[in-house]
Design a protein around this motif. Structure first.
Motif, short mmCIF file in Angstrom:
data_model
loop_
_atom_site.label_atom_id
_atom_site.label_comp_id
_atom_site.label_asym_id
_atom_site.label_seq_id
_atom_site.Cartn_x
_atom_site.Cartn_y
_atom_site.Cartn_z
N ARG A 34 -16.26 2.16 -31.46
CA ARG A 34 -14.79 2.88 -31.89
C ARG A 34 -14.40 4.04 -30.90
N ASN A 99 -21.61 4.25 -24.04
CA ASN A 99 -19.51 4.47 -24.37
C ASN A 99 -19.39 5.63 -23.01
N LEU A 113 -10.28 2.38 -23.33
CA LEU A 113 -10.85 2.16 -23.73
C LEU A 113 -10.87 2.53 -26.09
N ASP A 115 -12.07 -0.01 -28.26
CA ASP A 115 -13.20 -0.34 -29.33
C ASP A 115 -14.10 -1.41 -28.64
N PHE A 116 -15.27 -1.84 -28.33
CA PHE A 116 -16.18 -2.70 -28.22
C PHE A 116 -17.19 -3.22 -28.95
N LYS A 117 -17.79 -4.21 -28.32
CA LYS A 117 -18.90 -5.13 -29.07
C LYS A 117 -20.18 -5.26 -27.96
N ILE A 134 -19.60 -7.46 -21.02
CA ILE A 134 -18.18 -6.34 -20.73
C ILE A 134 -17.25 -6.98 -20.39
N THR A 138 -14.26 -8.63 -25.53
CA THR A 138 -15.37 -7.99 -26.08
C THR A 138 -15.02 -6.91 -26.65
N CYS A 139 -13.83 -6.22 -25.82
CA CYS A 139 -13.16 -4.85 -25.82
C CYS A 139 -11.81 -4.84 -26.16
N ARG A 140 -11.89 -3.82 -27.41
CA ARG A 140 -9.69 -2.92 -26.53
C ARG A 140 -9.70 -2.45 -26.38
N LEU A 141 -8.74 -2.90 -25.08
CA LEU A 141 -8.60 -1.96 -23.97
C LEU A 141 -6.51 -1.85 -23.38
N ASP A 155 -6.18 -7.34 -24.04
CA ASP A 155 -7.28 -7.56 -24.24
C ASP A 155 -7.57 -8.74 -25.53
#
Ligand code: UDP
Length: 182
Positions: A34, A99, A113, A115-117, A134, A138-141, A155
């Protein structure tokens, strides 16, 4: 990622809809990175959406639907025998490295970016490999050309929060990535 030296399970793409990957034993963890507070971090801590996180957070969630994918501490990782201390250190380093690469990449696309998993696996030689997609799933953009908190979302939150224009947002992410010559 491979071109930048990150070991991944990716082998090649025999066709547009296929990906050949190395066989790995998946570590049952969601490794979340994050840079900005959003989602469950805000819900669980009360931090305001959009708060800058410096340094970035690396968190571990147990991949277990029955338990609701709980947040794990290092001690719980050890207790449940999910990863050794050494593996946890490696996962944190790899997540931070990925990251840094992804933040720079998305920055060039005019995208923040948030956050992402990631998920990782262990191969036959006991090496830890990134073994995940990716994507906007799986990401917040966030679109840097929009200031409105709903309009900027590019996203899966568009779907989760019923904001509409899900496909348009995903297409816009793809266009900006392709414009980078990837
Ligand atoms: N995420 C994911 N799969 C999951 C849970 C989370 O890809 O099963 C991603 C999510 O898209 C976001 C990040 O991980 O980019 C952090 O998610 P968070 O913990 O805030 O949970 P959420 O709000 O997505 O439920």
């Amino acid at each position: 990622m491979e071109a930048n030296g990150v070991p991944t399970h990716f082998v090649d793409r025999p066709s547009a809809k296929e990906m050949r990957v190395k066989s790995v034993k998946i570590i049952p963890l969601e490794v979340v990175v994050r840079n900005i507070a959003a989602g469950s971090l805000c819900l669980q801590t009360g931090l305001k959406l959009g708060t800058n996180l410096q340094p970035s957070l690396v968190e571990f969630y147990y991949k277990n639907d029955h338990l609701g994918d709980p947040l794990l501490t290092r001690d719980r990782l050890r207790l449940l025998d999910l990863a050794t201390d050494d593996q946890v250190d490696q996962l944190i380093k790899m997540a931070q490295w990925i990251n840094d690469l992804l933040m720079g990449f998305f920055q060039q696309c005019g995208i923040t970016l948030v956050d992402f998993k990631l998920e990782f696996g262990v191969d036959a030689a006991q090496q830890i490999l990134l073994a995940d997609e990716i994507s906007p799933d799986t990401c917040r953009l966030w679109n840097q050309s929009e200031t409105d908190p709903d309009r900027r979302v590019m996203d899966k939150d568009r779907f989760r929060r019923d904001l509409g224009n899900v496909e348009e947002a995903y297409q816009q992410v793809l266009k900006r990535i392709l414009d980078q010559g990837v």
